[in-house]
Design a protein around this motif. Structure first.
Motif, PDB file in Angstrom:
ATOM      1  N   GLY A 249      -0.538   4.811  -8.986  1.00 48.98           N
ATOM      2  CA  GLY A 249       0.167   3.886  -9.866  1.00 48.98           C
ATOM      3  C   GLY A 249      -0.741   3.037 -10.731  1.00 48.98           C
ATOM      4  O   GLY A 249      -0.266   2.277 -11.571  1.00 48.98           O
ATOM      5  N   TYR A 250      -2.071   3.153 -10.543  1.00 46.73           N
ATOM      6  CA  TYR A 250      -3.028   2.332 -11.282  1.00 46.73           C
ATOM      7  C   TYR A 250      -2.669   0.854 -11.176  1.00 46.73           C
ATOM      8  O   TYR A 250      -2.596   0.126 -12.165  1.00 46.73           O
ATOM      9  CB  TYR A 250      -3.113   2.774 -12.755  1.00 46.73           C
ATOM     10  N   ARG A 251      -2.435   0.432  -9.929  1.00 45.65           N
ATOM     11  CA  ARG A 251      -2.068  -0.957  -9.676  1.00 45.65           C
ATOM     12  C   ARG A 251      -2.962  -1.540  -8.585  1.00 45.65           C
ATOM     13  O   ARG A 251      -3.349  -0.842  -7.653  1.00 45.65           O
ATOM     14  CB  ARG A 251      -0.601  -1.076  -9.224  1.00 45.65           C
ATOM     15  N   VAL A 252      -3.231  -2.841  -8.705  1.00 47.44           N
ATOM     16  CA  VAL A 252      -3.977  -3.568  -7.678  1.00 47.44           C
ATOM     17  C   VAL A 252      -3.301  -4.914  -7.491  1.00 47.44           C
ATOM     18  O   VAL A 252      -2.957  -5.594  -8.462  1.00 47.44           O
ATOM     19  CB  VAL A 252      -5.451  -3.804  -8.086  1.00 47.44           C
ATOM     20  N   THR A 253      -3.084  -5.301  -6.223  1.00 49.47           N
ATOM     21  CA  THR A 253      -2.542  -6.617  -5.943  1.00 49.47           C
ATOM     22  C   THR A 253      -3.435  -7.336  -4.929  1.00 49.47           C
ATOM     23  O   THR A 253      -4.091  -6.697  -4.104  1.00 49.47           O
ATOM     24  CB  THR A 253      -1.103  -6.553  -5.380  1.00 49.47           C
ATOM     25  N   LYS A 254      -3.436  -8.651  -5.019  1.00 52.50           N
ATOM     26  CA  LYS A 254      -4.160  -9.490  -4.067  1.00 52.50           C
ATOM     27  C   LYS A 254      -3.200 -10.597  -3.632  1.00 52.50           C
ATOM     28  O   LYS A 254      -2.679 -11.335  -4.470  1.00 52.50           O
ATOM     29  CB  LYS A 254      -5.413 -10.078  -4.703  1.00 52.50           C
ATOM     30  N   ASN A 255      -2.961 -10.658  -2.332  1.00 47.88           N
ATOM     31  CA  ASN A 255      -1.982 -11.615  -1.800  1.00 47.88           C
ATOM     32  C   ASN A 255      -0.635 -11.467  -2.491  1.00 47.88           C
ATOM     33  O   ASN A 255       0.078 -12.446  -2.737  1.00 47.88           O
ATOM     34  CB  ASN A 255      -2.487 -13.055  -1.951  1.00 47.88           C
ATOM     35  N   GLY A 256      -0.286 -10.231  -2.832  1.00 45.81           N
ATOM     36  CA  GLY A 256       1.006  -9.945  -3.437  1.00 45.81           C
ATOM     37  C   GLY A 256       1.065 -10.142  -4.940  1.00 45.81           C
ATOM     38  O   GLY A 256       2.084  -9.828  -5.563  1.00 45.81           O
TER      39      GLY A 256
ATOM     40  N   GLU B 107      -1.136   3.702  -0.762  1.00 43.88           N
ATOM     41  CA  GLU B 107      -1.964   2.539  -1.047  1.00 43.88           C
ATOM     42  C   GLU B 107      -3.184   2.468  -0.122  1.00 43.88           C
ATOM     43  O   GLU B 107      -3.176   2.967   0.998  1.00 43.88           O
ATOM     44  CB  GLU B 107      -1.152   1.260  -0.926  1.00 43.88           C
ATOM     45  N   ILE B 108      -4.223   1.834  -0.631  1.00 46.24           N
ATOM     46  CA  ILE B 108      -5.426   1.539   0.141  1.00 46.24           C
ATOM     47  C   ILE B 108      -5.414   0.042   0.401  1.00 46.24           C
ATOM     48  O   ILE B 108      -5.280  -0.753  -0.534  1.00 46.24           O
ATOM     49  CB  ILE B 108      -6.694   1.926  -0.640  1.00 46.24           C
ATOM     50  N   VAL B 109      -5.543  -0.348   1.655  1.00 45.65           N
ATOM     51  CA  VAL B 109      -5.495  -1.756   2.015  1.00 45.65           C
ATOM     52  C   VAL B 109      -6.861  -2.186   2.548  1.00 45.65           C
ATOM     53  O   VAL B 109      -7.383  -1.610   3.497  1.00 45.65           O
ATOM     54  CB  VAL B 109      -4.419  -2.038   3.080  1.00 45.65           C
ATOM     55  N   ILE B 110      -7.434  -3.189   1.895  1.00 42.37           N
ATOM     56  CA  ILE B 110      -8.696  -3.781   2.338  1.00 42.37           C
ATOM     57  C   ILE B 110      -8.494  -5.291   2.352  1.00 42.37           C
ATOM     58  O   ILE B 110      -8.484  -5.927   1.291  1.00 42.37           O
ATOM     59  CB  ILE B 110      -9.861  -3.395   1.420  1.00 42.37           C
ATOM     60  N   GLY B 111      -8.309  -5.849   3.522  1.00 42.62           N
ATOM     61  CA  GLY B 111      -8.005  -7.264   3.627  1.00 42.62           C
ATOM     62  C   GLY B 111      -6.700  -7.577   2.941  1.00 42.62           C
ATOM     63  O   GLY B 111      -5.677  -6.923   3.187  1.00 42.62           O
ATOM     64  N   ASP B 112      -6.713  -8.546   2.027  1.00 48.74           N
ATOM     65  CA  ASP B 112      -5.489  -8.893   1.291  1.00 48.74           C
ATOM     66  C   ASP B 112      -5.403  -8.153  -0.038  1.00 48.74           C
ATOM     67  O   ASP B 112      -4.567  -8.450  -0.893  1.00 48.74           O
ATOM     68  CB  ASP B 112      -5.403 -10.400   1.056  1.00 48.74           C
ATOM     69  N   LEU B 113      -6.265  -7.141  -0.193  1.00 47.58           N
ATOM     70  CA  LEU B 113      -6.295  -6.337  -1.410  1.00 47.58           C
ATOM     71  C   LEU B 113      -5.518  -5.036  -1.188  1.00 47.58           C
ATOM     72  O   LEU B 113      -5.759  -4.325  -0.209  1.00 47.58           O
ATOM     73  CB  LEU B 113      -7.747  -6.022  -1.773  1.00 47.58           C
ATOM     74  N   HIS B 114      -4.589  -4.722  -2.090  1.00 46.63           N
ATOM     75  CA  HIS B 114      -3.803  -3.492  -2.010  1.00 46.63           C
ATOM     76  C   HIS B 114      -4.031  -2.694  -3.294  1.00 46.63           C
ATOM     77  O   HIS B 114      -3.769  -3.200  -4.390  1.00 46.63           O
ATOM     78  CB  HIS B 114      -2.316  -3.803  -1.839  1.00 46.63           C
ATOM     79  N   ILE B 115      -4.501  -1.471  -3.150  1.00 51.69           N
ATOM     80  CA  ILE B 115      -4.834  -0.622  -4.294  1.00 51.69           C
ATOM     81  C   ILE B 115      -3.932   0.611  -4.263  1.00 51.69           C
ATOM     82  O   ILE B 115      -3.813   1.281  -3.239  1.00 51.69           O
ATOM     83  CB  ILE B 115      -6.314  -0.188  -4.247  1.00 51.69           C
TER      84      ILE B 115
END
Length: 243
Positions: free
Chosen positions: A158-165, A146-154
């Motif tokens: 998996g072609y997934r993105v989450t923000k604050n979970g 995963e790539i983590v930028i602030g509260d963004l997880h890419i």
């Protein structure tokens, strides 16, 4: 021998449709031409078409309406063909679910190149995503990268993105664009570079596609989209992902 991909053209100008059909057939595609959007929903839901090529100016329902109807039924690529040159018209097409557009008059070779590029990218997405069961089995491996930028997880694999979970829903090119910028943080890219990287063929002098996708991404990842902190615009130069 692999089955030919099938393309549905909706074009009321017979001369233009003949050119489109001839060049796409020569490129190895099976092509079907319709003059209007009658029974479009039935055709789109059939699952037999790999790409839709739609003229904007059509009798009855216009191309924007047809594009929106198709997108509600299938995720396959939609290319708009338009004689309009205003950016707002092209933005409207993209906003209704189109993946790309080409302006009249067009070079038939460019049309084939755009069709090829959109189909290649769609095939990559389908292959990468796989079925849901396989995605679940691979989740731990994908998340590890995963790539983590602030509260963004890419999660690129998996072609997934989450923000604050919470999961964020991104369209194919939105994800590709976000992922590319996130993998190259703090580096400035101009519109030409982003277009060539994400859409897979040479920049053709129109910034509307990149601008629309950047704005869509901001609406989904920024706390205040009009005051972006993650995906920054450097006026007159381009965009960068801040990390």
């Amino acid at each position: 021998m692999d089955e030919k991909k099938k393309i549905l053209i909706i074009e009321d100008d017979e001369d233009i449709s003949m050119i489109e059909e001839a060049y796409l057939s020569a490129a190895g595609y099976e092509v079907e031409v319709h003059r209007d959007g009658k029974e479009l929903e039935k055709l789109a839901a059939s699952g037999v078409y790999s790409l839709f090529l739609i003229d904007v100016m059509l009798p009855g329902r216009n191309g924007y309406e047809l594009c929106k109807a198709i997108r509600s039924l299938t995720a396959v690529p939609i290319l708009m063909v338009t004689a309009r040159t205003e950016a707002i018209d092209k933005i409207q097409g993209l906003g209704n679910g189109a993946d790309d557009y080409i302006s009249k008059p067009f070079d038939p070779a460019e049309l084939v190149a755009r069709v090829n590029a959109n189909l290649r990218q769609y095939d990559r997405i389908v292959e990468s995503a796989g079925n849901e069961a396989l995605k679940e089995m691979q989740e731990n491996e994908n998340d590890a990268e995963e790539i983590v930028i602030g509260d963004l997880h890419i999660f690129p694999k998996g072609y997934r993105v989450t923000k604050n979970g919470e999961e964020i829903s991104l369209k194919t090119r939105e994800f590709e664009l976000l992922c590319f910028l996130a993998q190259n943080p703090n580096i400035l890219f101009n519109k030409e570079q982003l277009y060539e990287k994400i859409w897979g063929y040479d920049y053709v002098g129109d910034a509307a596609t990149v601008i629309v996708h950047i704005n869509r991404i901001r609406e989904k990842i920024e706390d205040e989209p009009k005051k972006p902190k993650l995906l920054e615009t450097v006026w007159g130069a381009g965009y960068r992902m801040n990390k």
